[in-house]
Design an enzyme around this catalytic site. Structure first.
Site, PDB file in Angstrom:
ATOM      1  N   CYS A   1     -10.789  -4.869   4.912  1.00  0.00           N
ATOM      2  CA  CYS A   1     -10.500  -3.430   5.021  1.00  0.00           C
ATOM      3  C   CYS A   1     -11.802  -2.631   4.921  1.00  0.00           C
ATOM      4  O   CYS A   1     -12.652  -2.738   5.790  1.00  0.00           O
ATOM      5  CB  CYS A   1      -9.461  -2.994   3.995  1.00  0.00           C
ATOM      6  SG  CYS A   1      -8.714  -1.413   4.430  1.00  0.00           S
TER       7      CYS A   1
ATOM      8  N   HIS B   1      -5.168  -6.347   5.714  1.00  0.00           N
ATOM      9  CA  HIS B   1      -5.222  -6.999   4.404  1.00  0.00           C
ATOM     10  C   HIS B   1      -4.582  -8.385   4.484  1.00  0.00           C
ATOM     11  O   HIS B   1      -3.362  -8.485   4.401  1.00  0.00           O
ATOM     12  CB  HIS B   1      -4.488  -6.153   3.366  1.00  0.00           C
ATOM     13  CG  HIS B   1      -5.231  -4.917   2.985  1.00  0.00           C
ATOM     14  ND1 HIS B   1      -6.195  -4.909   2.015  1.00  0.00           N
ATOM     15  CD2 HIS B   1      -5.189  -3.660   3.479  1.00  0.00           C
ATOM     16  CE1 HIS B   1      -6.697  -3.699   1.900  1.00  0.00           C
ATOM     17  NE2 HIS B   1      -6.103  -2.917   2.786  1.00  0.00           N
TER      18      HIS B   1
ATOM     19  N   GLU C   1      -4.425 -10.523   2.282  1.00  0.00           N
ATOM     20  CA  GLU C   1      -3.764 -10.801   0.996  1.00  0.00           C
ATOM     21  C   GLU C   1      -2.432 -10.073   0.861  1.00  0.00           C
ATOM     22  O   GLU C   1      -1.704 -10.279  -0.097  1.00  0.00           O
ATOM     23  CB  GLU C   1      -4.708 -10.436  -0.163  1.00  0.00           C
ATOM     24  CG  GLU C   1      -4.857  -8.947  -0.486  1.00  0.00           C
ATOM     25  CD  GLU C   1      -5.742  -8.158   0.484  1.00  0.00           C
ATOM     26  OE1 GLU C   1      -6.101  -8.694   1.548  1.00  0.00           O
ATOM     27  OE2 GLU C   1      -6.052  -6.993   0.176  1.00  0.00           O
TER      28      GLU C   1
END
Lengths: 251, 197
Positions: free
Chosen positions: B78, B179, B181
Site C-alpha cells: 500500500c 493489501h 494481508e
C-alpha cells in the site's frame, strides 16, 4: 472491475453475539470469533463488529474479539459502537481493526471525523447514519440507536461528513430496517448522488434478491445485513451467487 | 527470516498475523542490523506519504533499505509500495526511495468515488513470481493515490475507471498497492510466494 461487497454485521454485547445465532457447532449465544470465521468461509468481503455493550467496563472485550479474529480472518474488519475519542479509534486499530465506524458520536462531535481522518487516514473512517423519512419528504438523522431525531437533514449531513474526511458512509434506513422488504432505494440514490465516497446500504434486506436489487438500482458500493445472516436464512455465498447470476461483479 | 520494517507507521500486526498464519518466520524490527541480516523485507504503510518518508528518515532506515533493496526480496504494501517510487505529489512533492522509476499521483477515475475501496480483480501484465496465471483473482484495495509508471514495471493492473498499477516489480523489489494481508486466500498465496523467493 471493482466488486460489490457483501458485509455481514455482528452485534456484540459483552463479547458475545447478541442475536441467537445457531451455526453448526456454535452455542446459542454466539462466539463472535467463530461467527466471523464462518462468515469468512462463506466469502464475506468484510466483517463488522458492532459493540452494543452498555457498561463502560465491558468495552475492552470487543478489542479481544477483534484481536483473536485478526489472527484467523484475513479480510477487513470494522469496529463500531461506543467509539468516542481518537484514543478509542487507536485502540481498535491496534487490536487489528482496519476501519472504525462512528455514528451518534460523529453527529454530536463532527470534529471526531476530521481528527480520525487526519491521524489514521480517510480510509479508516466510516460514518454510520441512522435515518428516517420526515413528513415533508426529506430525511433526518437520528442518534442513540434511532431514539433521538436530531432534525438534521440527511443530505446536508452526508456532504458534511465527506468534507470532514470520512472515507465511507454506512447508510441505515430506519424505515426499511426490520421490515425486510428490501433496501431503501430512493434514500440510497439520493445519498450516492450527493457524495463521491463509497456508500454501504444497510437495513431492510429480507430476501435473496434484495442485495442485487440495491446494486442494480443504485450505485451503492456494498450492502450490509445482520440478522439475515445471523439466523442463517441466507449465506453470504448464496447472496453472491445471486448477484453473479445477474451480472453484478462480486468476488 | 522475514523482517517487517517498523518505522512507526502502518498496519504491522495485520502483516505479522498473516505471516504467522502461513507459517513464515518473521519479526518486526527497526534495527538496521536485523534488516541487513534478514532474508526478505516487507515495508508496510498506511497514512500519508510525506509523514511516512519523514518517519523512515527519522528512524535512520532510508539508506539501509536502499542499500539492501537489490540484495534480497523486498515487498512494499500500500503506502509502502508507493514509497518505492521516485516521488509523490501527496501534500506537495516528496522524494521516495527511488527503487522503481515512476511517481505517485492522486487518482482521477471518471465518475467513481475516491478512495478506491474494495475488492478488485487483478489483470496480469506479463509474468511475475508472485502471481499465477489464474483469472478472477480479487484482492483488497484502499487508496486514493496510485503509481504512474512504465508498463514494464507493472505485473498486474486493476480497472477502476483507469488502469491502476496493482502489483509492481523491478527485479527483487515488489510492490502491492492492495493489501495481501487482507485479501483472503489469494492474498495469503501472494505472501507465500514472496516468502519462498
Amino acid at each position: 472491475m471493482l466488486a460489490k461487497r457483501i458485509i455481514p454485521c455482528l452485534d456484540v454485547r459483552d463479547g458475545k453475539v447478541v442475536k441467537g445465532v445457531n451455526f453448526k457447532g456454535i452455542k446459542e449465544v454466539g462466539d463472535p470469533v467463530e461467527c466471523a470465521c464462518e462468515y469468512n468461509a462463506q466469502g464475506a468481503d468484510e466483517i463488522v463488529f458492532y459493540d452494543i455493550t452498555a457498561s463502560h467496563e465491558g468495552r475492552g472485550v470487543i478489542l479481544d474479539v477483534v484481536r483473536e479474529t485478526a489472527k484467523k480472518v484475513f479480510v477487513p474488519l470494522t469496529v463500531g459502537g461506543g467509539i468516542k475519542t481518537v484514543d478509542d479509534m487507536r485502540n481498535a486499530l491496534r487490536a487489528g481493526a482496519d476501519k472504525i465506524s462512528v455514528n451518534s458520536q460523529a453527529v454530536q462531535n463532527p470534529q471526531l471525523i476530521k481528527d480520525g481522518a487526519d491521524i489514521f487516514g480517510s480510509q479508516c473512517i466510516c460514518v454510520g447514519i441512522d435515518t428516517k423519512k420526515a413528513p415533508d419528504g426529506s430525511w433526518t438523522v437520528f442518534i442513540n440507536g434511532g431514539r433521538i431525531d436530531m432534525h438534521l437533514d440527511l443530505i446536508e449531513w452526508v456532504k458534511t461528513v465527506e468534507r470532514l474526511g470520512a472515507g465511507e458512509i454506512c447508510l441505515n434506513s430506519m424505515d426499511t430496517d426490520g421490515v425486510r422488504g428490501g433496501f431503501d432505494i430512493p434514500m440510497l440514490k439520493a445519498v450516492v448522488q450527493a457524495v463521491n465516497i463509497p456508500v454501504i446500504a444497510s437495513g431492510g434486506a429480507g430476501q435473496l434478491g434484495d442485495f442485487a436489487d440495491a446494486f442494480i438500482k443504485t450505485d451503492c458500493s456494498a450492502a450490509l445485513a445482520a440478522s439475515l445472516f445471523h439466523f442463517k436464512e441466507l449465506t453470504v455465498k448464496q447472496v453472491k451467487d445471486d448477484c453473479r447470476s445477474k451480472g453484478i461483479p462480486v468476488r | 527470516m522475514t523482517v517487517i520494517i517498523d518505522y512507526g507507521a502502518g498496519n504491522l500486526f495485520s502483516v505479522k498475523n498473516a505471516l504467522e498464519h502461513i507459517g513464515v518466520q518473521n519479526e518486526i524490527s527497526s534495527d538496521p542490523e536485523r534488516i541487513k541480516a534478514a532474508d526478505r523485507l516487507i515495508l508496510p504503510g498506511v497514512g500519508a506519504f510525506p509523514d511516512a518518508m519523514r518517519m523512515l528518515d527519522k528512524a535512520n532506515l532510508t539508506s539501509v533499505i536502499k542499500e539492501q533493496a537489490g540484495k534480497k526480496p523486498l515487498m512494499g504494501i500500500c503506502l509502502g509500495m508507493q514509497m518505492l517510487f521516485d516521488k509523490s505529489s501527496e501534500f506537495g512533492l516528496t522524494d521516495g526511495l527511488g527503487l522503481i522509476p515512476g511517481s505517485v499521483e492522486l487518482m482521477k477515475p471518471k465518475g467513481l468515488p475516491i478512495p478506491h475501496i474494495g475488492w478488485n480483480e487483478l489483470e496480469k501484465n506479463g509474468s511475475c513470481p508472485l502471481l499465477t496465471e489464474d483469472k478472477g483473482e480479487y484482492v483488497y484495495f484502499v487508496h486514493s493515490f496510485a503509481a504512474v509508471t512504465d508498463s514494464r514495471y507493472v505485473a498486474a493492473y486493476c480497472d477502476y475507471g483507469m488502469k491502476v498499477p496493482a502489483l509492481v516489480q523491478n527485479g527483487l523489489v515488489f510492490g502491492c498497492q492492495f493489501h495481501p494481508e487482507k485479501s483472503g486466500e489469494i492474498g495469503l498465496d501472494i505472501l507465500r510466494r514472496f516468502n519462498s523467493l
